[in-house]
Design an enzyme around this catalytic site. Sequence first.
Site, mmCIF file in Angstrom:
data_model
loop_
_atom_site.group_PDB
_atom_site.id
_atom_site.type_symbol
_atom_site.label_atom_id
_atom_site.label_comp_id
_atom_site.label_asym_id
_atom_site.label_seq_id
_atom_site.Cartn_x
_atom_site.Cartn_y
_atom_site.Cartn_z
ATOM 1 N N GLU A 94 37.961 35.825 49.478
ATOM 2 C CA GLU A 94 38.146 34.541 50.184
ATOM 3 C C GLU A 94 36.761 34.131 50.701
ATOM 4 O OE1 GLU A 94 40.726 34.857 53.592
ATOM 5 O OE2 GLU A 94 40.892 32.700 53.865
ATOM 6 N N PHE A 153 39.561 29.628 64.969
ATOM 7 C CA PHE A 153 40.796 30.063 64.307
ATOM 8 C C PHE A 153 41.306 31.383 64.910
ATOM 9 C CE2 PHE A 153 42.678 31.832 60.159
ATOM 10 C CZ PHE A 153 43.845 31.107 60.292
ATOM 11 N N TRP A 161 36.131 29.523 61.945
ATOM 12 C CA TRP A 161 36.748 30.862 62.050
ATOM 13 C C TRP A 161 36.727 31.379 63.498
ATOM 14 C CZ3 TRP A 161 39.741 34.382 59.572
ATOM 15 C CH2 TRP A 161 40.097 34.078 58.256
ATOM 16 N N ILE A 210 43.217 30.775 68.305
ATOM 17 C CA ILE A 210 44.479 30.036 68.463
ATOM 18 C C ILE A 210 45.702 30.957 68.392
ATOM 19 C CG2 ILE A 210 43.549 27.817 67.646
ATOM 20 C CD1 ILE A 210 45.063 28.331 65.016
ATOM 21 N N HIS A 243 52.757 34.518 50.972
ATOM 22 C CA HIS A 243 51.543 34.785 51.761
ATOM 23 C C HIS A 243 51.580 33.888 52.997
ATOM 24 C CE1 HIS A 243 46.916 35.497 51.912
ATOM 25 N NE2 HIS A 243 47.309 34.987 53.069
ATOM 26 N N HIS A 288 51.229 34.287 57.400
ATOM 27 C CA HIS A 288 50.985 35.174 58.544
ATOM 28 C C HIS A 288 52.016 34.888 59.628
ATOM 29 C CE1 HIS A 288 47.245 36.783 56.915
ATOM 30 N NE2 HIS A 288 47.156 35.602 56.342
ATOM 31 N N HIS A 346 44.029 40.590 50.807
ATOM 32 C CA HIS A 346 43.211 39.388 50.821
ATOM 33 C C HIS A 346 41.869 39.841 50.228
ATOM 34 C CE1 HIS A 346 45.655 37.861 54.229
ATOM 35 N NE2 HIS A 346 45.073 36.696 54.088
ATOM 36 N N HIS A 386 44.245 34.778 47.944
ATOM 37 C CA HIS A 386 43.148 33.834 47.687
ATOM 38 C C HIS A 386 42.400 34.126 46.387
ATOM 39 C CE1 HIS A 386 43.759 31.898 51.514
ATOM 40 N NE2 HIS A 386 43.716 33.079 52.116
ATOM 41 N N ASP A 397 49.764 30.379 53.858
ATOM 42 C CA ASP A 397 48.822 31.106 54.725
ATOM 43 C C ASP A 397 49.158 30.997 56.221
ATOM 44 O OD1 ASP A 397 46.796 32.925 54.894
ATOM 45 O OD2 ASP A 397 45.157 31.514 54.582
ATOM 46 N N GLY A 437 41.687 39.229 58.762
ATOM 47 C CA GLY A 437 40.453 38.879 59.479
ATOM 48 C C GLY A 437 39.455 38.177 58.565
HETATM 49 ZN ZN LIG Z 1 45.962 34.904 54.738
#
Ligand SMILES: [Zn+2]
Length: 501
Positions: free
Chosen positions: A351, A202, A199, A205, A113, A115, A348, A375, A432, A321
């Site tokens: 989470e 996040f 978030w 970035i 897992h 990204h 996912h 998660h 992650d 997302g």
């Molecule tokens: Zn993830």
Amino acid sequence: MLPFLRLLFSALLAAAIMFSVVNLSESDDYLTQRINILNSDNTLFAGGKLNLSDKELVVNELILKEKKAELTEAHQNVSNFLPSRHFFQARPDIEKSNVFSIIKKLPKGASLHTHLTAAVSADFMIENITYKENIYGCFINGIFKLRFLGNADDDKTCDWKELKKYREEDPNFDQWLKKQMSLEVDNPLDVYPSIDVIWQRFKKIFSTAYDMVCYKPVFKEYIYQLLKELYEDNVMYTELRGTFMPLYDLNGTVYDTKEFFNVFIETVEEFKQDHPRFLGARYIHSIYRGVTPEVLKSGLDELITLKKLYPQFIAGFDFVGYEEEGRPIVEFHKVLLEASEELKFFFHAGETNWYGSTDLNLIDAVLLNSSRIGHAFALSRHPILMHLVKAKDIAIELCPISNQVLMLNEDPRTHPAISLLAKDFPVVISNDDPSAWGASGLSYDWYVAFLAMTPVDVGIEVLKKFAMDSIRYSAMNDDEKDTALEKWSLDWQIFLEDMLK
Ligand SMILES: [Zn+2]
């Protein structure tokens, strides 16, 4: 037997076994019964049923000695306990830990897992990519974007300036640039007071480096480096979540999705040739969970067509997302049921810290036969779902550092997945978005899970289980898994020998 009845039956059976374990050694001796309960608990814990070889038992002593030393120090002063400190602050000390250095050496199997766009360390990107010729920067909608351009005047989307010039104007430009590509700050709890705030940051970035990485020669270098960072951390295989990236050249050519796959696959093959112990990579396609069911349908149709062209490489589909902001999976269930004939899912789900809303995505992940669940943070609140996950043999992708940085769980000692490990659910430790928090490879997450989420007396058996489960629950086919487990066993023997020296 109906699945639910089968489930109930297995739950009753488990209870009966537990009961008999305690009663088998029934004794008036209170302390004996106490030990029996503890032993039963440890046998039930992930890895507790593995038989260890003589060599493994000796290495286990060494591992437990280091684990206990770190835990003893932490018991004396909990602020010394590295997994409970914020990762941004604890990382330099984690790197000095003896347990961490053992985990780094240990063959960890697969990383399942990760990204794609947060998988290469920011330092590498800055030192090796942003010093190339023809790279420019500019603010678009408040986000600093990097892009390669043959002729900056031809691109009117922004007033592009060469990075060379930024560096001339500001000697600290590289430090500033690194901050654009990472969540790392000195005082995370002040800068990110809530999960919504972090978030929002996040999501941004990823944008800074995105166009830069889409430059075709850089994309190749990026993938190669991504695999190298895993390989150097003793990971032999990976499954990467991503979106189709529109690769381009300096002359303005923008390539289609097939080129993205061709370059990706070619680079993985090159890496395998250069590193014969590495087994390969697969791709899990991600679509933003906020799209309409119609947009999802056309995205999945395209994915199904591409899967026919790259049947080995494309493992399946997942949503990406902030789960709180997206649509609930149930709104897509018809489209997903239709696609499930052709695609495997790796959702996912759960989470979240909410109860009775976002966490209900877990029901859909289970009903849609997700191969693994990313998660599943909220799973332990849903006993029937827990039984279903176990009965359907769905692995949980546990990302403890991600959960801490993204503010689901401050202290991994209270992580809800501990109750899953305690009941021997298949769990694969995952990283992650490692580059977003200055990590690379899997060792940091393994370290946190091992030290904070397993009992003091549990050692090599759980580490072995993590590694083997990462192969067992991968999207490799059965033959590939056998080969991978054989190769992993050889690496494992080398690790044991090395530890015994
Ligand atoms: Zn993830």
